[in-house]
Design a protein around this motif. Sequence first.
Motif, PDB file in Angstrom:
ATOM      1  N   HIS A 199      59.172  67.551  34.084  1.00 57.54           N
ATOM      2  CA  HIS A 199      59.369  66.945  32.764  1.00 57.54           C
ATOM      3  C   HIS A 199      59.571  67.998  31.660  1.00 57.54           C
ATOM      4  CE1 HIS A 199      59.393  63.882  29.751  1.00 57.54           C
ATOM      5  NE2 HIS A 199      58.381  64.441  29.122  1.00 57.54           N
ATOM      6  N   LYS A 217      64.186  62.168  30.770  1.00 52.45           N
ATOM      7  CA  LYS A 217      63.716  60.825  30.405  1.00 52.45           C
ATOM      8  C   LYS A 217      63.118  60.122  31.617  1.00 52.45           C
ATOM      9  CE  LYS A 217      66.942  59.413  26.795  1.00 52.45           C
ATOM     10  NZ  LYS A 217      67.620  58.151  26.465  1.00 52.45           N
ATOM     11  N   GLU A 218      63.765  60.291  32.773  1.00 51.86           N
ATOM     12  CA  GLU A 218      63.295  59.603  33.977  1.00 51.86           C
ATOM     13  C   GLU A 218      61.980  60.199  34.471  1.00 51.86           C
ATOM     14  OE1 GLU A 218      67.937  58.760  35.062  1.00 51.86           O
ATOM     15  OE2 GLU A 218      66.775  60.025  36.403  1.00 51.86           O
ATOM     16  N   ALA A 257      59.599  61.304  32.834  1.00 51.22           N
ATOM     17  CA  ALA A 257      58.451  60.829  32.045  1.00 51.22           C
ATOM     18  C   ALA A 257      57.799  59.642  32.755  1.00 51.22           C
ATOM     19  CB  ALA A 257      58.905  60.434  30.643  1.00 51.22           C
ATOM     20  N   TYR A 258      58.629  58.782  33.337  1.00 53.78           N
ATOM     21  CA  TYR A 258      58.094  57.632  34.084  1.00 53.78           C
ATOM     22  C   TYR A 258      57.394  58.085  35.365  1.00 53.78           C
ATOM     23  CZ  TYR A 258      60.137  53.885  31.267  1.00 53.78           C
ATOM     24  OH  TYR A 258      60.421  52.996  30.259  1.00 53.78           O
ATOM     25  N   HIS A 259      57.926  59.106  36.014  1.00 55.23           N
ATOM     26  CA  HIS A 259      57.306  59.604  37.256  1.00 55.23           C
ATOM     27  C   HIS A 259      55.911  60.157  36.956  1.00 55.23           C
ATOM     28  CE1 HIS A 259      61.715  60.652  38.583  1.00 55.23           C
ATOM     29  NE2 HIS A 259      61.561  59.389  38.280  1.00 55.23           N
ATOM     30  N   LEU A 260      55.862  60.909  35.852  1.00 55.95           N
ATOM     31  CA  LEU A 260      54.595  61.529  35.462  1.00 55.95           C
ATOM     32  C   LEU A 260      53.554  60.460  35.121  1.00 55.95           C
ATOM     33  CD1 LEU A 260      52.877  63.952  34.736  1.00 55.95           C
ATOM     34  CD2 LEU A 260      54.067  64.110  32.537  1.00 55.95           C
ATOM     35  N   GLU A 261      53.992  59.474  34.388  1.00 57.96           N
ATOM     36  CA  GLU A 261      53.103  58.393  34.000  1.00 57.96           C
ATOM     37  C   GLU A 261      52.560  57.669  35.239  1.00 57.96           C
ATOM     38  OE1 GLU A 261      54.995  56.484  30.478  1.00 57.96           O
ATOM     39  OE2 GLU A 261      54.097  54.686  31.366  1.00 57.96           O
ATOM     40  N   HIS A 262      53.457  57.411  36.177  1.00 58.40           N
ATOM     41  CA  HIS A 262      53.083  56.672  37.392  1.00 58.40           C
ATOM     42  C   HIS A 262      52.061  57.464  38.208  1.00 58.40           C
ATOM     43  CE1 HIS A 262      53.739  53.533  40.339  1.00 58.40           C
ATOM     44  NE2 HIS A 262      53.797  54.448  41.274  1.00 58.40           N
ATOM     45  N   LEU A 322      48.632  57.651  36.428  1.00 56.98           N
ATOM     46  CA  LEU A 322      47.858  56.413  36.519  1.00 56.98           C
ATOM     47  C   LEU A 322      47.170  56.285  37.881  1.00 56.98           C
ATOM     48  CD1 LEU A 322      50.241  53.872  34.723  1.00 56.98           C
ATOM     49  CD2 LEU A 322      47.931  54.517  34.003  1.00 56.98           C
ATOM     50  N   TYR A 347      70.759  55.358  34.791  1.00 57.40           N
ATOM     51  CA  TYR A 347      69.819  56.265  35.452  1.00 57.40           C
ATOM     52  C   TYR A 347      70.633  57.183  36.358  1.00 57.40           C
ATOM     53  CZ  TYR A 347      65.667  53.857  33.843  1.00 57.40           C
ATOM     54  OH  TYR A 347      64.676  53.351  33.047  1.00 57.40           O
ATOM     55  N   ARG A 371      58.419  57.579  23.298  1.00 56.05           N
ATOM     56  CA  ARG A 371      57.649  57.805  24.508  1.00 56.05           C
ATOM     57  C   ARG A 371      57.176  59.242  24.632  1.00 56.05           C
ATOM     58  NH1 ARG A 371      57.842  54.277  28.117  1.00 56.05           N
ATOM     59  NH2 ARG A 371      57.192  55.825  29.640  1.00 56.05           N
ATOM     60  N   GLY A 372      56.009  59.412  25.203  1.00 61.11           N
ATOM     61  CA  GLY A 372      55.531  60.734  25.576  1.00 61.11           C
ATOM     62  C   GLY A 372      54.997  60.625  26.968  1.00 61.11           C
ATOM     63  N   PRO A 373      54.355  61.668  27.470  1.00 58.98           N
ATOM     64  CA  PRO A 373      53.750  61.585  28.799  1.00 58.98           C
ATOM     65  C   PRO A 373      52.514  60.686  28.823  1.00 58.98           C
ATOM     66  CG  PRO A 373      53.384  63.754  27.821  1.00 58.98           C
ATOM     67  CD  PRO A 373      54.276  62.993  26.887  1.00 58.98           C
ATOM     68  N   VAL A 374      52.012  60.334  27.637  1.00 56.53           N
ATOM     69  CA  VAL A 374      50.839  59.465  27.569  1.00 56.53           C
ATOM     70  C   VAL A 374      51.300  58.006  27.506  1.00 56.53           C
ATOM     71  CG1 VAL A 374      48.765  58.909  26.253  1.00 56.53           C
ATOM     72  CG2 VAL A 374      49.626  61.257  26.304  1.00 56.53           C
ATOM     73  N   PRO A 375      50.762  57.154  28.391  1.00 57.21           N
ATOM     74  CA  PRO A 375      51.200  55.762  28.399  1.00 57.21           C
ATOM     75  C   PRO A 375      50.893  55.059  27.084  1.00 57.21           C
ATOM     76  CG  PRO A 375      49.843  56.277  30.327  1.00 57.21           C
ATOM     77  CD  PRO A 375      49.753  57.441  29.414  1.00 57.21           C
ATOM     78  N   ARG A 398      55.722  48.773  36.926  1.00 57.58           N
ATOM     79  CA  ARG A 398      56.608  49.447  35.989  1.00 57.58           C
ATOM     80  C   ARG A 398      57.967  49.752  36.613  1.00 57.58           C
ATOM     81  NH1 ARG A 398      54.085  53.419  33.280  1.00 57.58           N
ATOM     82  NH2 ARG A 398      52.344  52.008  33.401  1.00 57.58           N
ATOM     83  N   PHE A 399      58.081  49.514  37.904  1.00 57.82           N
ATOM     84  CA  PHE A 399      59.379  49.698  38.565  1.00 57.82           C
ATOM     85  C   PHE A 399      59.793  48.359  39.159  1.00 57.82           C
ATOM     86  CE2 PHE A 399      57.397  53.817  38.448  1.00 57.82           C
ATOM     87  CZ  PHE A 399      58.427  54.663  38.059  1.00 57.82           C
ATOM     88  N   LEU A 428      64.441  53.371  27.461  1.00 59.61           N
ATOM     89  CA  LEU A 428      64.717  54.711  27.992  1.00 59.61           C
ATOM     90  C   LEU A 428      65.481  55.498  26.949  1.00 59.61           C
ATOM     91  CD1 LEU A 428      64.587  56.418  30.766  1.00 59.61           C
ATOM     92  CD2 LEU A 428      67.011  55.874  30.880  1.00 59.61           C
TER      93      LEU A 428
END
Lengths: 267, 156
Positions: free
Chosen positions: A124, A147-148, A150-155, A158, B45, B107-111, B131-132, B156
Amino acid sequence: MSARSARSAPGRRVGDRAATDLVGYLLRLGDDALIAAQRLAEWSSRAPEMEEDIALTNIALDQLGAARALLTYAGELEGAGRDEDDLAYLRTDREFANCLLVELPNGDFAVTMAKLLFLAAYQHPLYGWLAGSADDRLAGIAAKARKESAYHLEHAALWTVRLGDGTDESHRRMRAAVDEVWPYTHELFATDDLLERLDKAGVAVNPAAVRDGWLDTVEKVLDEATLTRPVDGWTPGGGRRGLHTEHLSYLLAEMQVVHRAHPGATW
Amino acid sequence: MRSAWEAAARVVDPEIRALTIEELGILREVSEDGGRVTVTITPTYSGCPAMDAIRADIERALHAAGYPQVRVTTRYGAPWSTDWITPAGRAKLAAAGMAPPGPAGARGPVPVALTVRCPRCGSAETEQLSRFGSTACKALWRCRSCVEPFEHVKAL
């Protein structure tokens, strides 16, 4: 991989040192993404629940998309007429420049999440930096991938928290996974001549410079997951020079078998 | 003869069939040079598997509109954002049962938890199931008011 990728005119920019360096760098980035994609895809139809199956497959697809763009660019710049498929399917393990972290087996779900957490926390900010690279095409690919990721990191964050701060058994396994994978994270930030030259040229960043941010992100997640950052010790490496663990050959054998059995086949 | 832009703009996204590629914001440029048309698109994507189908559909649409020579190129930068989905596109998404994305960029790395309204009953009492979702650009949600599951196009 696409069957319709255009081949570039051979000979373009061959012999240019900066171009050769960039090809080497693109292979490192592209191979990281490709091998991560292949490993994550192994969970497809085998994940612990349907939503997770879809999530891991989606993340694998993002990685594959970045790999395709990076390898296509590497092939064009190299000028030897190799496209993304040639680079993915017709190189041997010694010609792959990915880090060891991504080729490690998936292990249990905790190991997969530890690997993804460490990789995404690295990709990221790295892609974020590369989005401002002096090389416009690399910058474009990186801006997209950032951008993508960021979602991987979040997932991954968690799940790390959920498992670490879960039951005794999930905590034990998440801790074991973090301990097992941690040594392989050092290679992500190792520098060498190629990286230093690209850093000077403003094309790439010396990865040592992104380690502080990486540690900050990872330590926050581990802390919330009631886990302790492992002590630094053993620092395996060599992936960037083509020296891999025994796991990569098996992965490549499976990934490449159809293409090698039916050279040039398209569908 | 329809203009090349108009012909390309009418191509429908193969995975979100409620939208054209123009409404989705992935059609970036259409240029003509001596009868040869170059269409530039951008992926939603990186790994979007619909890109090959979209390329083929654009070629077919332009051939049908009277342009025999067509080239479709892909541009990554600046990266596509859900902010590029047009207002008409957002309305069509909601009408098709897909909750449109909120503003991107925060958005950041924090949900960060953002409420997504149910596209069927409008309730804000919704929850994320995953989320997917079925495609890279969607997440799976459920409405707690009308109990219907729905898809949400992720910011996004």
